[in-house]
Design a protein around this motif. Structure first.
Motif, mmCIF file in Angstrom:
data_model
loop_
_atom_site.group_PDB
_atom_site.id
_atom_site.type_symbol
_atom_site.label_atom_id
_atom_site.label_comp_id
_atom_site.label_asym_id
_atom_site.label_seq_id
_atom_site.Cartn_x
_atom_site.Cartn_y
_atom_site.Cartn_z
ATOM 1 N N ALA A 95 43.019 36.594 46.957
ATOM 2 C CA ALA A 95 41.571 36.523 46.755
ATOM 3 C C ALA A 95 41.257 35.512 45.655
ATOM 4 O O ALA A 95 42.038 35.353 44.716
ATOM 5 C CB ALA A 95 41.013 37.893 46.387
ATOM 6 N N PRO A 97 37.897 35.299 43.918
ATOM 7 C CA PRO A 97 36.487 35.680 43.749
ATOM 8 C C PRO A 97 35.755 34.837 42.708
ATOM 9 O O PRO A 97 36.362 34.325 41.764
ATOM 10 C CB PRO A 97 36.581 37.133 43.282
ATOM 11 C CG PRO A 97 37.886 37.185 42.537
ATOM 12 C CD PRO A 97 38.804 36.291 43.318
ATOM 13 N N THR A 119 32.319 44.760 42.969
ATOM 14 C CA THR A 119 33.026 43.739 43.723
ATOM 15 C C THR A 119 32.428 43.690 45.114
ATOM 16 O O THR A 119 32.344 44.714 45.795
ATOM 17 C CB THR A 119 34.533 44.055 43.809
ATOM 18 O OG1 THR A 119 35.060 44.101 42.488
ATOM 19 C CG2 THR A 119 35.274 42.993 44.595
ATOM 20 N N GLY A 122 35.293 41.133 48.042
ATOM 21 C CA GLY A 122 36.360 40.256 47.593
ATOM 22 C C GLY A 122 35.901 38.843 47.308
ATOM 23 O O GLY A 122 36.690 37.994 46.888
ATOM 24 N N ARG A 142 39.150 43.457 39.708
ATOM 25 C CA ARG A 142 40.032 42.440 40.315
ATOM 26 C C ARG A 142 40.950 43.062 41.356
ATOM 27 O O ARG A 142 41.308 42.414 42.352
ATOM 28 C CB ARG A 142 40.849 41.740 39.221
ATOM 29 C CG ARG A 142 41.640 40.538 39.737
ATOM 30 C CD ARG A 142 40.721 39.494 40.336
ATOM 31 N NE ARG A 142 41.445 38.366 40.902
ATOM 32 C CZ ARG A 142 42.003 38.333 42.122
ATOM 33 N NH1 ARG A 142 41.918 39.409 42.899
ATOM 34 N NH2 ARG A 142 42.620 37.258 42.561
ATOM 35 N N HIS A 144 40.008 45.543 43.293
ATOM 36 C CA HIS A 144 39.131 45.652 44.463
ATOM 37 C C HIS A 144 39.047 44.333 45.227
ATOM 38 O O HIS A 144 39.054 44.322 46.464
ATOM 39 C CB HIS A 144 37.721 46.063 44.024
ATOM 40 C CG HIS A 144 37.581 47.504 43.659
ATOM 41 N ND1 HIS A 144 38.234 48.524 44.321
ATOM 42 C CD2 HIS A 144 36.839 48.107 42.688
ATOM 43 C CE1 HIS A 144 37.898 49.682 43.788
ATOM 44 N NE2 HIS A 144 37.066 49.457 42.787
ATOM 45 N N ALA A 145 38.944 43.242 44.511
ATOM 46 C CA ALA A 145 38.841 41.941 45.182
ATOM 47 C C ALA A 145 40.053 41.695 46.075
ATOM 48 O O ALA A 145 39.931 41.174 47.189
ATOM 49 C CB ALA A 145 38.708 40.824 44.146
ATOM 50 N N GLU A 146 41.222 42.098 45.589
ATOM 51 C CA GLU A 146 42.444 41.863 46.358
ATOM 52 C C GLU A 146 42.535 42.806 47.560
ATOM 53 O O GLU A 146 42.942 42.387 48.651
ATOM 54 C CB GLU A 146 43.666 42.035 45.443
ATOM 55 C CG GLU A 146 44.844 41.176 45.826
ATOM 56 C CD GLU A 146 44.568 39.686 45.798
ATOM 57 O OE1 GLU A 146 45.171 38.968 46.622
ATOM 58 O OE2 GLU A 146 43.752 39.218 44.965
ATOM 59 N N THR A 147 42.169 44.066 47.382
ATOM 60 C CA THR A 147 42.215 44.997 48.515
ATOM 61 C C THR A 147 41.174 44.640 49.568
ATOM 62 O O THR A 147 41.444 44.706 50.770
ATOM 63 C CB THR A 147 42.011 46.453 48.056
ATOM 64 O OG1 THR A 147 40.796 46.567 47.303
ATOM 65 C CG2 THR A 147 43.173 46.916 47.197
ATOM 66 N N HIS A 148 40.003 44.225 49.130
ATOM 67 C CA HIS A 148 38.956 43.847 50.087
ATOM 68 C C HIS A 148 39.348 42.579 50.847
ATOM 69 O O HIS A 148 39.069 42.443 52.037
ATOM 70 C CB HIS A 148 37.634 43.616 49.359
ATOM 71 C CG HIS A 148 37.087 44.850 48.713
ATOM 72 N ND1 HIS A 148 35.909 44.865 47.991
ATOM 73 C CD2 HIS A 148 37.561 46.124 48.684
ATOM 74 C CE1 HIS A 148 35.691 46.096 47.547
ATOM 75 N NE2 HIS A 148 36.681 46.865 47.951
ATOM 76 N N ARG A 149 40.009 41.663 50.156
ATOM 77 C CA ARG A 149 40.487 40.439 50.812
ATOM 78 C C ARG A 149 41.540 40.782 51.865
ATOM 79 O O ARG A 149 41.538 40.217 52.961
ATOM 80 C CB ARG A 149 41.085 39.499 49.752
ATOM 81 C CG ARG A 149 41.804 38.278 50.304
ATOM 82 C CD ARG A 149 40.831 37.299 50.934
ATOM 83 N NE ARG A 149 41.487 36.060 51.295
ATOM 84 C CZ ARG A 149 42.265 35.885 52.381
ATOM 85 N NH1 ARG A 149 42.469 36.899 53.193
ATOM 86 N NH2 ARG A 149 42.817 34.714 52.645
#
Length: 247
Positions: A95, A97, A119, A122, A142, A144-149
């Protein structure tokens, strides 16, 4: 530094770079409007993700234009530390973001930042003045950004990432509010029905009589149990990328 008040780009060089920046902004804006519910006051363009009244200090960091030089440097340091921490847990980060950080309540208001941080798919991480000085919040978001990505839009539509797992993993890695400090805490919430959606998470936070803290704890305890079976945080991302629902 670029100031962004009315979706304009004063001071940017003409030509291809400007066109690409504008395209990138419009694409992200379109995606954000699909992902984020419109808050009250949307008719006045008070939407999360627009970076209203902010200055761009790096290609991926926008900060409240009321922030002084030392504040900006401190914010950049917290973001860098969060990147390192999350990278150490997940390996290579995918990610990228945009960070949007407020240091004043006025900035919060203009950017519809009603929570400490958020977030958005992502793509964007917003940090309000309530959490600007809290390094743990930067790490939590951060994650969250990776899991959402990893989940992606298709995965989001299929519900591959339950809210309890998303929040629980972010709480475990960041050790934010709700991090279980002992077996007794996990035992106390062991029989809770874990919230699969954001709506359920909010409802449980309101109904349990103690706020969101215990919901984060219940979620973190469940993820802790999942990790205790010999798994690593990176395994969660791999499962999402493979199109498999967690846990």
């Amino acid at each position: 530094m670029v100031y962004h008040d009315k979706v304009s780009f004063p001071g940017m060089p003409k030509g291809y770079e400007r066109v690409m920046d504008l395209r990138s902004f419009l694409v992200r804006l379109g995606l954000l409007l699909c992902l984020a519910p419109l808050p009250a006051g949307a008719q006045n363009l008070s939407l999360p993700g627009l970076a209203v009244g902010m200055k761009r200090v790096t290609p991926t960091i926008w900060v409240d234009r009321a922030a002084g030089g030392k504040q900006v440097e401190a914010i950049r340091a917290r973001i860098a530390a969060a990147e390192r921490k999350v990278g150490a847990e997940f390996g290579r980060l995918r990610a990228a973001p945009l960070w949007q950080v407020c240091v004043t309540k006025e900035c919060d208001r203009r950017n519809a930042m009603t929570s400490r941080a958020m977030t958005l798919g992502g793509l964007v991480i917003t940090v309000s003045s309530k959490a600007v000085n809290d390094p743990v919040t930067y790490v939590h978001e951060r994650v969250h950004a990776e899991t959402h990505r990893a989940e992606g839009f298709a995965g989001r539509k299929k519900g591959l990432l339950p809210t309890w797992f998303d929040e629980g993993l972010a709480t475990i890695i960041s050790r934010s509010v709700g991090y279980p400090k002992g077996v007794a805490q996990c035992r106390a919430v062991a029989n809770w029905k874990l919230p699969a959606t954001r709506k359920e998470f909010v409802a449980l936070s309101k109904s349990n009589g103690k706020g969101a803290g215990p919901v984060y704890t219940a979620s973190a305890c469940a993820v802790q149990k999942w990790l205790g079976a010999g798994r690593k945080p990176a395994d969660a991302l791999g499962q999402l990328r493979a199109g498999r629902r967690l846990p």
